[in-house]
Design an enzyme around this catalytic site. Structure first.
Site, PDB file in Angstrom:
ATOM      1  N   SER A 146       0.841  -1.195   0.000  1.00 60.46           N
ATOM      2  CA  SER A 146       0.000   0.000   0.000  1.00 60.46           C
ATOM      3  C   SER A 146       0.874   1.241   0.000  1.00 60.46           C
ATOM      4  CB  SER A 146      -0.882   0.023   1.242  1.00 60.46           C
ATOM      5  OG  SER A 146      -1.480   1.296   1.386  1.00 60.46           O
ATOM      6  N   TYR A 159      -1.187   0.057  10.404  1.00 57.49           N
ATOM      7  CA  TYR A 159      -1.344  -0.566   9.083  1.00 57.49           C
ATOM      8  C   TYR A 159      -0.156  -0.186   8.196  1.00 57.49           C
ATOM      9  CZ  TYR A 159      -3.324  -1.180   4.374  1.00 57.49           C
ATOM     10  OH  TYR A 159      -3.533  -1.525   3.072  1.00 57.49           O
TER      11      TYR A 159
END
Ligand SMILES: Cc1cc2nc3c(=O)[nH]c(=O)nc-3n(C[C@H](O)[C@H](O)[C@H](O)COP(=O)(O)OP(=O)(O)OC[C@H]3O[C@@H](n4cnc5c(N)ncnc54)[C@H](O)[C@@H]3O)c2cc1C
Lengths: 253, 446
Positions: A146, A159
């Protein structure tokens, strides 16, 4: 010019096969008659994905219901996948969780669960797959990371950390096995439109999973090391990474 | 207490393709057919939405919860022998074409945009240019699964749970969620359409040409809503048939042009619309023109520009579509409408007129019936456009016709109930947890 392009893979292992982005990658491959080994947690969802790919033209589909947090069963599953597919041309890691950032700030168990799913379970899978590909001297190991892994932000740094750690791990693996002909691809998607955003005025930054899937396939064909998808995110993240900390720490991101 | 006194919890505003009205609602995306009924039922009423390509408020619910069904986008089965496709309800017609055309199949019925979902096509029982031959979309739906808010799931077909079938086809999303559907596609051997355009002047000439050409699979006409005098009701009658000569069947390309911002409101005015209409009419020099064209521009002339609705500016547009039954001598209703438009000083950018056939629609509240259908759109210019559309609604009623809910934002409860006398029977099938802004308005509870 000697083309660096490779053919689209036809024997495909997907870990986290119910992911929307993974489906964007799998559908065009199914239309070309690929074989799949699909791993996901929910049997009903896995079945829906399998019938979709089969209807689109997949030549064979094998499924495995498994929680990928269970690293102890990775080895047997991966060995079965390799056997069922004959050889693996493409292994796509697409499983992951966003997690609850606010809770993770006070509750270590929540933070640990995010790191376990997004990073540790991936380390276990990649370790096995890297050795497998190295031995067969071919194949693509594609991992959905990501843009959040490029810089820590207060809204999702747990995250982001799991993805940042994953990126560094992949850099190392690439450095180790690239010379044996194995392609290691780190995929960094930006905003992807989920059904949640479909009704809202779509800023140009939202991409549909199908479009993201096509960009990923392009990156596989071109044997890219790191692919921001859509590519505009390479520019956005370059800017975000170059903001000095003295300013960055004051921003609300 | 008004909801927006707590801005932190304010829900976003949603709009349909017409961008009017704009209503606040919560959104719950569905990605799997098993996600519904919801584990945590919302405190408000709910309504499924597809691609939001309806024009008015059938796909909106103020202070409600919208169930985004577009994420249900998987195919389930296809039989290349029979052309029967089973897919989840959020699959779009564009996705079906990408899949089916290379395999030698085409949609049985298609509207003027391919970006609608199967669920939305069933819930509005949409019609296309082949209505006179094929009837509505619902005529080609073999079965679907309906999921109610209490968790009941059942398959509906013309022979099984047939009352639920006919309530849900054209049922505007009020009877429950359509999870998947099975539809029959039609075979083709070429992407191309044999096209013929014929110029006409006046409604009588339009009717005569339509009646002489019912053998053509697709027929529709574009009309100039601005011209007066000798040019009153001039237009081009367009007909098409699938090319019977076999050709390689390729997939469509992605659209590349997006209208990136809202045009200012003054961009569309009487003058520019009049100019456009004159240019369009004169684009074709001769009385008749034939060509072999790809199906994309034939069926979806506007789809190549994504978000073309931004052309109308932020305040949006009002669509109006009615069907009027045949009249003895002349089609007075249509003529009265055209006159009302000219008199209002407003102009419809795109005016489309077509003859509906007599194939019975399978839905209790399906819109099409035998007669002439007229579709118009007006940029919203305060009360002026509302008054005109109300005027057109009155003319519709006077001539025994009815209006199309999928393209409506203004119909009064009285009118709806006289247009659709079956509405009370239909109301028995409405899911108790479901509601829509349209339904509130036409049952006068909103
Ligand atoms: C350019 C353009 C041209 C058009 N041309 C035509 C035409 O020629 N003929 C015609 O008939 N229409 C036409 N329309 C209207 C359009 O075809 C219909 O409004 C269609 O129903 C929109 O589908 P959608 O998926 O966008 O549904 P939405 O607009 O999101 O919803 C429509 C209805 O379907 C219900 N619904 C959606 N999904 C489900 C589900 N899974 N289960 C239960 N209910 C559901 C909603 O509650 C709502 O009542 C046109 C629209 C545009 C923008």
């Amino acid at each position: 010019m000697a083309s660096k392009r490779q053919q689209l893979p036809s024997r495909v292992l997907v870990l986290g096969a119910t992911s929307a982005i993974a489906n964007g990658v799998m559908r065009p491959l199914a239309e070309q008659g690929a074989r799949f080994y699909l791993v996901a947690r929910s049997p009903e969802k896995l079945k829906a994905v399998a019938s979709d790919l089969e209807t689109r033209g997949a030549s064979a589909i094998f499924t495995c219901v498994m929680d990928l947090d269970d690293t102890a069963s990775h080895e047997a599953m991966l060995a079965e996948a390799a056997e069922k597919l004959d050889t693996i041309d493409l292994a796509l890691l697409a499983h992951g969780v966003l997690g609850d950032q606010e809770r993770a700030q006070t509750d270590y168990a929540t933070a640990e669960a995010i790191l376990r799913t997004n990073f540790l379970s991936a380390v276990s899978l990649i370790t096995w797959l890297a050795n497998y590909f190295e031995a067969t001297h071919q194949g693509t190991l594609a991992v959905i990371s990501s843009v959040a892994g490029d810089r820590g932000r207060k809204s999702n740094y747990v995250y982001g950390t799991s993805k940042g750690a994953l990126n560094i791990f992949l850099d190392g693996v690439r450095n180790r096995i690239d010379r044996s002909g194995v392609h290691v691809l780190t995929i960094k998607p930006g905003f992807v439109s989920t059904p949640m955003t479909a009704h809202l005025p779509q800023t140009g930054l939202f991409a549909h999973p199908a479009a993201v899937g096509r960009w990923i396939l392009k990156a596989i064909e071109k044997r890219k090391d790191v692919a921001y998808v859509p590519p505009i995110w390479a520019v956005i993240m370059l800017i975000i990474r170059s903001i000095p900390n003295s300013i960055f720490k004051k921003l609300n991101l | 207490m008004p909801r927006n006194s707590q801005p932190k919890f304010q829900s976003p505003k949603f709009e349909s393709w017409g961008r009017y009205p704009k209503l606040e609602a919560d959104l719950v995306p569905l990605s799997w057919t098993t996600d519904f009924p919801l584990t945590q039922p919302p405190a408000t009423k709910i309504l499924p939405v597809g691609a939001g390509r309806s024009y008015g408020d059938v796909c909106l619910l103020g202070h409600g919860t919208l169930l985004q069904a577009r994420g249900l986008d998987r195919f389930q089965h296809f039989d290349p022998q029979t052309g029967i496709l089973r897919c989840e309800a959020g699959v779009t017609l564009a996705e079906i074409l990408d899949f089916a055309v290379p395999r030698g199949f085409f949609l049985p019925v298609t509207p003027g945009t391919k970006y609608v979902t199967v669920g939305g096509a069933i819930a509005n029982d949409i019609h296309g240019k082949n209505h006179h031959i094929a009837g509505t979309f619902g005529c080609h739906v073999l079965r679907f699964e309906l999921v109610r808010s209490d968790g009941a799931r059942f398959e509906c077909s013309p022979s099984e749970n047939s009352d639920w079938f006919s309530a849900t086809v054209g049922g505007m999303g009020l009877t429950g969620l359509i999870a998947w559907a099975e539809i029959r596609l039609r075979p083709i051997v070429s992407r191309r359409i044999q096209y013929k355009g014929t110029k006409f002047v006046g409604i009588d000439e339009f009717v005569a040409i339509s009646k002489a050409n019912t053998h053509s699979e697709y027929t529709v006409a574009w009309m100039d809503s601005v011209a007066t005098g000798n040019n009153f009701a001039r237009g081009i009658f367009m007909q098409g048939d699938h090319n019977p000569q076999p050709e390689p069947l390729t997939r469509s390309k992605e659209p590349w042009l997006t209208l990136p911002l809202d045009l200012p409101e003054f961009a569309l005015n009487h003058l520019s619309i009049g100019l456009f209409n004159t240019l369009y009419y004169n684009k074709q020099f001769s009385k008749e023109k034939t060509a072999l064209v790809d199906y994309e521009p034939f069926f979806y002339p506007l789809d190549s520009i994504l978000h073309w609705n931004r052309m109308y500016g932020k305040s949006g547009l009002l669509q109006f579509q009615c069907v009027l039954p045949w009249e003895e001598n002349q089609q007075f209703g249509i003529i009265n409408m055209m006159k009302a438009i000219t008199a209002s000083g407003l102009a419809s950018f795109l005016t489309v007129i077509k003859v509906f056939g007599d194939a019975p629609s399978p839905g209790m509240l399906s819109f099409p019936m035998p007669g002439i259908t007229l579709a118009l759109d007006f940029p919203i210019r305060a009360e002026l456009s509302f008054d005109l559309v109300d005027r057109l609604a009155r003319i519709t009623q006077e001539h025994g016709g009815r209006m199309y809910p999928a393209k409506d934002a203004r119909m009064t409860a009285d009118r709806f109930q006289s247009f659709y006398p079956q509405w009370q029977e239909f109301a028995r099938y409405v899911d108790p947890a479901f509601d829509s802004a349209f339904w509130q308005r036409v049952t006068a509870r909103g």
